[in-house]
Design a protein around this motif. Structure first.
Motif, PDB file in Angstrom:
ATOM      1  N   ASP A 315      -2.889  40.193 -74.817  1.00 43.17           N
ATOM      2  CA  ASP A 315      -3.580  41.140 -75.691  1.00 43.17           C
ATOM      3  C   ASP A 315      -5.037  41.186 -75.262  1.00 43.17           C
ATOM      4  O   ASP A 315      -5.506  40.314 -74.532  1.00 43.17           O
ATOM      5  CB  ASP A 315      -3.454  40.757 -77.169  1.00 43.17           C
ATOM      6  N   LEU A 316      -5.731  42.206 -75.694  1.00 45.67           N
ATOM      7  CA  LEU A 316      -7.119  42.404 -75.268  1.00 45.67           C
ATOM      8  C   LEU A 316      -8.083  42.236 -76.430  1.00 45.67           C
ATOM      9  O   LEU A 316      -9.148  42.859 -76.461  1.00 45.67           O
ATOM     10  CB  LEU A 316      -7.277  43.806 -74.641  1.00 45.67           C
ATOM     11  N   THR A 317      -7.737  41.387 -77.381  1.00 47.01           N
ATOM     12  CA  THR A 317      -8.595  41.183 -78.543  1.00 47.01           C
ATOM     13  C   THR A 317      -9.873  40.431 -78.194  1.00 47.01           C
ATOM     14  O   THR A 317     -10.799  40.387 -79.007  1.00 47.01           O
ATOM     15  CB  THR A 317      -7.832  40.403 -79.624  1.00 47.01           C
ATOM     16  N   ALA A 318      -9.935  39.827 -77.011  1.00 47.81           N
ATOM     17  CA  ALA A 318     -11.162  39.132 -76.612  1.00 47.81           C
ATOM     18  C   ALA A 318     -12.308  40.103 -76.373  1.00 47.81           C
ATOM     19  O   ALA A 318     -13.474  39.693 -76.359  1.00 47.81           O
ATOM     20  CB  ALA A 318     -10.913  38.300 -75.356  1.00 47.81           C
ATOM     21  N   TRP A 319     -12.007  41.388 -76.186  1.00 50.62           N
ATOM     22  CA  TRP A 319     -13.036  42.401 -75.964  1.00 50.62           C
ATOM     23  C   TRP A 319     -13.017  43.372 -77.127  1.00 50.62           C
ATOM     24  O   TRP A 319     -11.962  43.933 -77.465  1.00 50.62           O
ATOM     25  CB  TRP A 319     -12.770  43.145 -74.657  1.00 50.62           C
ATOM     26  N   ALA A 324     -16.668  47.126 -73.440  1.00 52.86           N
ATOM     27  CA  ALA A 324     -16.836  45.704 -73.132  1.00 52.86           C
ATOM     28  C   ALA A 324     -15.793  45.238 -72.117  1.00 52.86           C
ATOM     29  O   ALA A 324     -16.093  44.430 -71.235  1.00 52.86           O
ATOM     30  CB  ALA A 324     -16.737  44.881 -74.418  1.00 52.86           C
ATOM     31  N   PHE A 325     -14.579  45.757 -72.229  1.00 49.04           N
ATOM     32  CA  PHE A 325     -13.519  45.394 -71.288  1.00 49.04           C
ATOM     33  C   PHE A 325     -13.855  45.866 -69.872  1.00 49.04           C
ATOM     34  O   PHE A 325     -13.723  45.109 -68.901  1.00 49.04           O
ATOM     35  CB  PHE A 325     -12.202  45.998 -71.769  1.00 49.04           C
ATOM     36  N   CYS A 326     -14.313  47.103 -69.744  1.00 47.33           N
ATOM     37  CA  CYS A 326     -14.678  47.635 -68.424  1.00 47.33           C
ATOM     38  C   CYS A 326     -15.906  46.929 -67.857  1.00 47.33           C
ATOM     39  O   CYS A 326     -16.013  46.735 -66.637  1.00 47.33           O
ATOM     40  CB  CYS A 326     -14.925  49.138 -68.507  1.00 47.33           C
ATOM     41  N   ALA A 327     -16.833  46.539 -68.729  1.00 46.52           N
ATOM     42  CA  ALA A 327     -18.004  45.801 -68.258  1.00 46.52           C
ATOM     43  C   ALA A 327     -17.598  44.430 -67.737  1.00 46.52           C
ATOM     44  O   ALA A 327     -18.128  43.955 -66.724  1.00 46.52           O
ATOM     45  CB  ALA A 327     -19.027  45.667 -69.391  1.00 46.52           C
ATOM     46  N   TRP A 328     -16.649  43.762 -68.404  1.00 41.61           N
ATOM     47  CA  TRP A 328     -16.166  42.472 -67.918  1.00 41.61           C
ATOM     48  C   TRP A 328     -15.466  42.622 -66.575  1.00 41.61           C
ATOM     49  O   TRP A 328     -15.570  41.748 -65.701  1.00 41.61           O
ATOM     50  CB  TRP A 328     -15.212  41.877 -68.941  1.00 41.61           C
ATOM     51  N   LEU A 329     -14.781  43.721 -66.372  1.00 42.51           N
ATOM     52  CA  LEU A 329     -14.115  43.971 -65.106  1.00 42.51           C
ATOM     53  C   LEU A 329     -15.096  44.314 -63.982  1.00 42.51           C
ATOM     54  O   LEU A 329     -14.718  44.299 -62.812  1.00 42.51           O
ATOM     55  CB  LEU A 329     -13.102  45.112 -65.254  1.00 42.51           C
ATOM     56  N   PRO A 347     -25.717  44.939 -58.111  1.00 37.66           N
ATOM     57  CA  PRO A 347     -24.304  44.712 -57.778  1.00 37.66           C
ATOM     58  C   PRO A 347     -23.553  44.100 -58.951  1.00 37.66           C
ATOM     59  O   PRO A 347     -24.098  43.298 -59.708  1.00 37.66           O
ATOM     60  CB  PRO A 347     -24.376  43.751 -56.580  1.00 37.66           C
ATOM     61  N   THR A 348     -22.307  44.499 -59.108  1.00 40.26           N
ATOM     62  CA  THR A 348     -21.446  43.954 -60.150  1.00 40.26           C
ATOM     63  C   THR A 348     -20.414  43.033 -59.511  1.00 40.26           C
ATOM     64  O   THR A 348     -19.944  43.283 -58.393  1.00 40.26           O
ATOM     65  CB  THR A 348     -20.727  45.070 -60.919  1.00 40.26           C
ATOM     66  N   SER A 349     -20.072  41.968 -60.210  1.00 38.28           N
ATOM     67  CA  SER A 349     -19.112  40.992 -59.693  1.00 38.28           C
ATOM     68  C   SER A 349     -17.721  41.358 -60.208  1.00 38.28           C
ATOM     69  O   SER A 349     -17.418  41.185 -61.383  1.00 38.28           O
ATOM     70  CB  SER A 349     -19.492  39.580 -60.137  1.00 38.28           C
ATOM     71  N   ALA A 350     -16.893  41.904 -59.332  1.00 36.47           N
ATOM     72  CA  ALA A 350     -15.534  42.280 -59.713  1.00 36.47           C
ATOM     73  C   ALA A 350     -14.622  41.057 -59.637  1.00 36.47           C
ATOM     74  O   ALA A 350     -14.643  40.315 -58.656  1.00 36.47           O
ATOM     75  CB  ALA A 350     -15.016  43.383 -58.798  1.00 36.47           C
ATOM     76  N   ASN A 351     -13.834  40.841 -60.674  1.00 39.41           N
ATOM     77  CA  ASN A 351     -12.926  39.704 -60.711  1.00 39.41           C
ATOM     78  C   ASN A 351     -11.554  40.107 -60.167  1.00 39.41           C
ATOM     79  O   ASN A 351     -11.354  41.225 -59.689  1.00 39.41           O
ATOM     80  CB  ASN A 351     -12.835  39.151 -62.133  1.00 39.41           C
ATOM     81  N   ARG A 352     -10.595  39.202 -60.275  1.00 39.52           N
ATOM     82  CA  ARG A 352      -9.258  39.476 -59.742  1.00 39.52           C
ATOM     83  C   ARG A 352      -8.587  40.630 -60.469  1.00 39.52           C
ATOM     84  O   ARG A 352      -7.869  41.425 -59.851  1.00 39.52           O
ATOM     85  CB  ARG A 352      -8.393  38.217 -59.851  1.00 39.52           C
ATOM     86  N   HIS A 393     -11.690  52.395 -63.276  1.00 37.59           N
ATOM     87  CA  HIS A 393     -12.323  52.401 -64.601  1.00 37.59           C
ATOM     88  C   HIS A 393     -11.474  53.176 -65.601  1.00 37.59           C
ATOM     89  O   HIS A 393     -11.271  52.738 -66.752  1.00 37.59           O
ATOM     90  CB  HIS A 393     -13.717  53.010 -64.489  1.00 37.59           C
ATOM     91  N   LYS A 394     -10.942  54.305 -65.180  1.00 35.78           N
ATOM     92  CA  LYS A 394     -10.094  55.100 -66.078  1.00 35.78           C
ATOM     93  C   LYS A 394      -8.795  54.362 -66.390  1.00 35.78           C
ATOM     94  O   LYS A 394      -8.296  54.401 -67.524  1.00 35.78           O
ATOM     95  CB  LYS A 394      -9.805  56.462 -65.448  1.00 35.78           C
ATOM     96  N   LEU A 395      -8.233  53.676 -65.397  1.00 34.92           N
ATOM     97  CA  LEU A 395      -7.027  52.881 -65.642  1.00 34.92           C
ATOM     98  C   LEU A 395      -7.290  51.782 -66.674  1.00 34.92           C
ATOM     99  O   LEU A 395      -6.445  51.506 -67.537  1.00 34.92           O
ATOM    100  CB  LEU A 395      -6.530  52.262 -64.339  1.00 34.92           C
ATOM    101  N   ALA A 396      -8.451  51.146 -66.576  1.00 32.93           N
ATOM    102  CA  ALA A 396      -8.799  50.094 -67.536  1.00 32.93           C
ATOM    103  C   ALA A 396      -8.899  50.653 -68.952  1.00 32.93           C
ATOM    104  O   ALA A 396      -8.432  50.029 -69.913  1.00 32.93           O
ATOM    105  CB  ALA A 396     -10.114  49.431 -67.126  1.00 32.93           C
ATOM    106  N   ARG A 397      -9.472  51.832 -69.088  1.00 33.14           N
ATOM    107  CA  ARG A 397      -9.585  52.449 -70.415  1.00 33.14           C
ATOM    108  C   ARG A 397      -8.212  52.840 -70.956  1.00 33.14           C
ATOM    109  O   ARG A 397      -7.940  52.700 -72.158  1.00 33.14           O
ATOM    110  CB  ARG A 397     -10.497  53.668 -70.335  1.00 33.14           C
ATOM    111  N   ILE A 398      -7.338  53.327 -70.079  1.00 34.54           N
ATOM    112  CA  ILE A 398      -5.985  53.678 -70.508  1.00 34.54           C
ATOM    113  C   ILE A 398      -5.239  52.436 -70.980  1.00 34.54           C
ATOM    114  O   ILE A 398      -4.574  52.449 -72.030  1.00 34.54           O
ATOM    115  CB  ILE A 398      -5.232  54.363 -69.351  1.00 34.54           C
ATOM    116  N   ILE A 399      -5.340  51.354 -70.218  1.00 32.79           N
ATOM    117  CA  ILE A 399      -4.655  50.115 -70.585  1.00 32.79           C
ATOM    118  C   ILE A 399      -5.170  49.596 -71.920  1.00 32.79           C
ATOM    119  O   ILE A 399      -4.393  49.157 -72.784  1.00 32.79           O
ATOM    120  CB  ILE A 399      -4.829  49.072 -69.474  1.00 32.79           C
ATOM    121  N   TYR A 400      -6.481  49.637 -72.115  1.00 34.63           N
ATOM    122  CA  TYR A 400      -7.040  49.164 -73.376  1.00 34.63           C
ATOM    123  C   TYR A 400      -6.533  50.013 -74.546  1.00 34.63           C
ATOM    124  O   TYR A 400      -6.213  49.478 -75.623  1.00 34.63           O
ATOM    125  CB  TYR A 400      -8.564  49.184 -73.339  1.00 34.63           C
TER     126      TYR A 400
END
Length: 447
Positions: A315-319, A324-329, A347-352, A393-400
């Protein structure tokens, strides 16, 4: 302007955590600092053995410490983090970039004191650390991905050994890791050298005929090149077997976890991915863990969906929101402003998890979907790299949104309705293209 002329004089930074601690994590030792008001010896050094970690946690509990901040140093923080949480204290993992540059000489003692001071005044934000179940699934998935990559390296080594013998097998079949390729390579390592006999091992689904394969298997058989082929093939078989065992553990873990989605719910058919697919139904497994069918999203297949859940959890309740979710990504702009001017972007640090979404965005190139259309639109204006980031970024918003609303993916919502102005411009453009090709556009009245 003097300080007295301000309507509200500036105040100093107030301490928020009286019972806080800061830990500088190391491979062989940990340095811990607490509030000097709690003990005459606020800084202590502990070893990294298990008994030392037990003593460290006991010391913090005896002082009444309620919250602890520590640097994310390699994997050395994991066991201590778990023990602190099990002791009922808040464990906060912080980015090392947020705690660097302490005043004075650079030492472990100075680092732990600086971490405590920042944490006590509320200046450190904790990183996202998933629960034990997600960490266990993440460990299996990351190990499996490393085996997939190593198996790919072994395939490249096999191709190199074949090329040294002037065997063109990899040029006439799609994949030497498939059924035909592995049958032939196994026979070669078993001592078979006749090209015609090797070509008879061709699988019926292979597009190349036996005659072409026989030509490709005519070369020189040098012992040192056979040795290279044998070693690479052994590595490939080993990594493939490790992937199969890992799939068994992943499937068993998923079945043991609480189900958020019904196993009886009908899902769209799984899209084919490749020979590195999970040995179980990854689409059904991801839906069981979340109650959301992420594999239905354009660009995200069953393998990608399950790998993504291993990074962000079930679940994505941490964001609190999608921003906030896209910023963490690391998929949001990070502008740099100073002196009232825009000085570019930091520069932004992209995680896995962000890399997984970027790979999914790259797979949309040339496809027929609203997201693929959006990809082509951004790529034509700002380049392919910016298009990949924008689609991710759009995929992340759709998933959220899917997690938040617990709804199914509907691609029609990604296509906004055409306005009258847009219809007029689209009709004019199509009419010009038809005229250039020697046709005439005739309107049809629909019933």
């Amino acid at each position: 302007m003097s300080e007295a002329s301000f309507p509200h004089p500036p105040t100093t930074i107030r301490k928020l955590h009286d019972h806080a601690a800061g830990i500088d994590i190391g491979a062989a030792e940990h340095w811990v600092c607490v509030d000097p008001a709690l003990t005459p010896e606020p800084i202590r050094r502990f070893g990294a053995f298990t008994e030392d970690l037990i003593a460290l946690v006991a010391w913090l509990r005896s002082l009444g410490v309620r919250t602890v901040a520590m640097e994310a140093t390699g994997v050395y923080w994991r066991e201590l983090y778990t023990r602190i949480e099990e002791a009922g204290m808040e464990a906060r993992l912080v980015d090392p970039r947020k705690t660097r540059n302490p005043s004075g000489r650079k030492t472990d003692m100075q680092d732990c004191r600086w971490i405590w001071e920042l944490h006590a005044h509320g200046l450190l934000d904790g990183a996202f650390v998933p629960g034990p179940e997600v960490q266990q699934l993440r460990t299996y998935l990351r190990f499996r991905q490393s085996r997939v990559e190593l198996a790919g390296v072994a395939l490249q080594e096999m191709q190199r050994a074949l090329s040294l013998m002037n065997l063109k097998l990899q040029h006439v079949i799609a994949d030497i890791g498939g059924t035909t390729g592995q049958r032939i390579i196994t026979a070669i390592l078993g001592g078979e050298r006749r090209a015609v006999e090797l070509a008879k091992l061709r699988d019926y689904r292979c597009k190349a005929d036996e005659a072409t394969i026989a030509k490709a298997l005519t070369g020189t058989w040098r012992s040192e090149h056979i040795f290279l082929l044998r070693q690479a093939h052994t590595d490939y078989v080993h990594h493939s077997a490790a992937m199969a065992v890992c799939d068994q553990h992943i499937d068993a873990l998923i079945q043991a976890l609480p189900a958020r989605g019904s196993d009886d719910q009908e899902l769209p058919p799984k899209r084919p991915s490749g020979k590195n697919d999970f040995s179980f139904d990854a689409q059904r497994a991801a839906h069981r863990l979340t109650g959301v069918d992420l594999a239905a999203v354009d660009g995200i297949g069953p393998n990608t969906a399950l790998s993504f859940l291993g990074e962000v959890g079930f679940d994505l309740t941490a964001w609190p929101n999608s921003k906030a979710f896209c910023a963490w990504l690391g998929l949001c702009p990070n502008p740099k402003r100073s002196g009232g001017k825009h000085l570019g972007s930091l520069p932004t640090s992209a995680n896995r998890a962000a890399r997984i979404l970027r790979n999914a965005a790259m797979g949309l190139h040339g496809k027929l979907s609203p997201l693929a259309t959006f990809f082509a639109k951004i790529a034509s204006r700002r380049g392919r790299a910016e298009a990949i980031k924008a689609v991710a970024h759009k995929l992340a918003r759709i998933i959220y949104a899917l997690f938040r609303d617990r709804s199914a993916y509907d691609r029609t919502k990604l296509t906004p309705p055409l306005t009258e102005r847009a219809k007029t411009r689209l009709t004019a453009r199509i009419a010009r293209q038809a005229h250039n090709l020697g046709f005439q556009l005739v309107p049809v009245v629909l019933a």
